[in-house]
Design a protein around this motif. Structure first.
Motif, PDB file in Angstrom:
ATOM      1  N   ALA A  71      27.838 -25.566  62.990  1.00 56.60           N
ATOM      2  CA  ALA A  71      26.667 -24.988  62.321  1.00 56.60           C
ATOM      3  C   ALA A  71      27.149 -24.024  61.249  1.00 56.60           C
ATOM      4  O   ALA A  71      28.160 -23.332  61.418  1.00 56.60           O
ATOM      5  CB  ALA A  71      25.761 -24.272  63.320  1.00 56.60           C
ATOM      6  N   TYR A 123      24.225 -28.542  59.691  1.00 61.19           N
ATOM      7  CA  TYR A 123      24.503 -28.825  61.095  1.00 61.19           C
ATOM      8  C   TYR A 123      25.265 -30.138  61.172  1.00 61.19           C
ATOM      9  O   TYR A 123      24.932 -31.102  60.462  1.00 61.19           O
ATOM     10  CB  TYR A 123      23.209 -28.903  61.907  1.00 61.19           C
ATOM     11  N   GLN A 130      21.405 -24.220  55.310  1.00 59.88           N
ATOM     12  CA  GLN A 130      21.960 -24.462  56.634  1.00 59.88           C
ATOM     13  C   GLN A 130      22.584 -25.858  56.657  1.00 59.88           C
ATOM     14  O   GLN A 130      22.107 -26.780  56.001  1.00 59.88           O
ATOM     15  CB  GLN A 130      20.896 -24.382  57.726  1.00 59.88           C
TER      16      GLN A 130
END
Length: 543
Positions: A333, A380, A378
């Protein structure tokens, strides 16, 4: 006194006695008197013998007493000296064990290393050179495709030299400078996070690649732990955790490079910790800008940006392993918390891009351009790998989210977020039978160490490896809308042949075929894609 002298003295005394007695007694008694004198003389001799024996005994006793007195005096002197020394030591602060004098010079893997005799303090010289030569057969789909041509040639991909070492066993440090001009994410054309200074023809800048301090004295929960800070390579994602000296291809897959460039990767300032044992690895870092990034307020061109910061976390492990086989799984992450902000316009932008998995030409074929009004991002990802003997398979996939709700005084652009994705799968096989060992400290696989290094005299031919990879990256989202991004979709197939001459020298030969599907803009369907074939070779020296 001698026995003869004592006898003469006794006879004299006896004569005197005899004369006095002769005057008192009668001459007729002379025989009795003689007998009596003999008896007295005998008694005197006995007394003299006793006196002599007593004198000898007294002399021996006196000598013994003198010896005992001397011994007692010496013992007392020793005792007094010890007491004085103890008092003196008590006044001196207690110190640790004295380190052995002298140093030991060794050459592990041909790396010059100097250590103290107890191996608690060491310093070593490290270096790597990756020199690439190659060419492209590039075919743009249309006359409006950008670029129209890719340049063939050569490039010093990496040229690093520095020192690594440790103090008192638990303090580790590294200082490495890279003179190469095309480090991923380190300035140059299309680097994520803004513009950088010091451009070189290869599309990057030289600078400090590592400058950090790490403490490894903690060993909680039956494992090992490192707390570190400085400029470093962030061990985020499986591919990035594998050293560039050990990767199977000349370049890592584009999806991983684009993900790392947001808030991780090489040349990154960071502080964080990692913990590991033989089966599990966990780590988290707070990250800042890369070395050389402009982060000071300025009105000059290009305008300065405020310092960006973000965070990364990774958990990975080797839950299944045995003699000749292993399985690796993990998850990653990444958060861009504060994007770079232009100090003049207050704009916060982010660029996602990459060159086509080769660095001979610095041109990017897929790019989002500067995404405006970015408030954060972000990423992931998941990772997996497995080995069986000389065979290895590895893959990763990433999902990107870019938020566009920045509170910068500028209106948001269309939808609040953009979404992208990409990944790769690769396999490798060592023809000569060697295998890749698992490195628990980085949760990744190491390189190939030839069982029979190349030698004309010894008959060895090193180690030979073949590998193949397919990678994909999609930088398109919300097409046919004004707020959309037409960064392009890229698919590349790579075949590789690697020759490990010995532990320090490697030659790599890569063939790439790439397809880029791209349109002029999010609202235009005009095709600006391209295809290419490329062949490149790397000469690698590292220690």
């Amino acid at each position: 006194m001698s026995r003869t002298r004592m006898a003469a003295t006794a006879i004299g005394l006896a004569g005197v006695l005899a004369a006095s007695q002769a005057q008192a007694q009668s001459a007729s008694n002379s025989e009795q008197e003689i007998a009596l004198l003999k008896q007295q003389l005998k008694m005197l001799e006995q007394k003299l013998d006793k006196l002599q024996n007593q004198t000898a005994a007294n002399t021996a006793a006196t000598a013994k007493a003198r010896q005992e007195a001397k011994a007692e005096a010496k013992a007392e002197a020793r005792s007094e000296a010890k007491a004085a020394l103890a008092n003196a030591n008590a006044a001196i602060p207690v110190k640790g064990p004295v380190a052995p004098s002298g140093v030991v010079v060794t050459m592990p893997n041909n790396r010059p290393t100097i250590c103290t005799a107890d191996e608690q303090n060491c310093v070593a010289i490290t270096s790597r050179v990756h020199w690439d030569v190659g060419g492209y057969n590039y075919r743009p789909d249309t006359a409006s495709t950008v670029p129209q041509k890719l340049d063939s040639g050569e490039n010093v991909r990496r040229a690093r030299i520095g020192i690594v070492g440790k103090f008192f066993g638990d303090w580790n440090y590294s200082l490495i400078y890279d003179f190469g001009g095309t480090a991923d994410g380190f300035g140059g054309t299309g680097a994520a996070g803004g513009t950088a200074v010091g451009f070189l023809p290869g599309g990057g800048t030289s600078g400090i690649e590592n400058a950090y301090l790490s403490y490894t004295g903690l060993k909680p929960f039956g494992g090992k732990m490192a707390v570190e800070a400085g400029v470093m390579d962030i061990a985020w994602t499986l591919d990035e955790s594998t050293s560039s000296n050990d990767i199977m291809f000349m370049e890592r897959a584009s999806a991983g490079i684009i993900a790392q460039n947001i808030a991780a990767g090489d040349f990154r300032s960071a502080v964080g910790t990692r913990w590991w044992n033989d089966q599990l690895w966990m780590g988290a870092y707070v990250t800042g800008p890369t070395t050389g990034a402009i982060h000071s307020a300025s009105s000059v061109s290009p305008p300065g940006s405020s310092e960006q910061y973000g965070a990364v976390a990774r958990i990975a492990g080797n839950p299944v392993s045995g003699n000749g086989y292993s399985v690796h799984v993990g998850a990653d992450a990444e958060w861009l918390i504060q994007p770079p902000r232009n100090q003049v316009t207050q704009a916060q932008t982010l660029t996602l891009s990459d060159r086509p998995e080769l660095r001979i030409d610095p041109t990017t074929l897929i790019s989002t351009g500067a995404i405006a009004n970015v408030s954060g991002a972000q990423v992931y990802g998941v990772e997996a790998a497995a080995t069986y003997g000389s065979f290895i398979a590895q893959g990763e996939y990433y999902w990107f989210n870019v938020d566009r709700t920045a509170n910068t005084g500028l209106p948001p652009l269309g939808a609040s977020s953009l979404k992208f994705d990409g990944g790769y799968a690769q396999v490798g096989y060592v023809l000569t039978g060697e295998s890749r060992a698992y490195n628990a400290a980085s949760a990744s696989y190491g390189g190939i160490k030839p069982a029979n290094p190349f030698s004309l005299a010894g008959g060895g031919w090193g180690a030979w490896e073949i590998a193949g990879r397919v990678s994909t990256m999609n930088l398109n989202d919300q097409l046919a809308t004004a707020a959309g991004i037409a960064g392009g979709r890229q698919t590349i197939y790579t075949a590789a042949l690697n020759w490990y001459v010995n532990n320090n020298v490697r030659f790599m030969l890569d063939y790439l075929h790439g397809d880029i599907s791209k349109q002029a803009s999010a609202t235009s369907s005009v095709n600006t894609g391209s295809t290419f074939n490329a062949v490149a070779m790397r000469t690698q020296v590292a220690f």
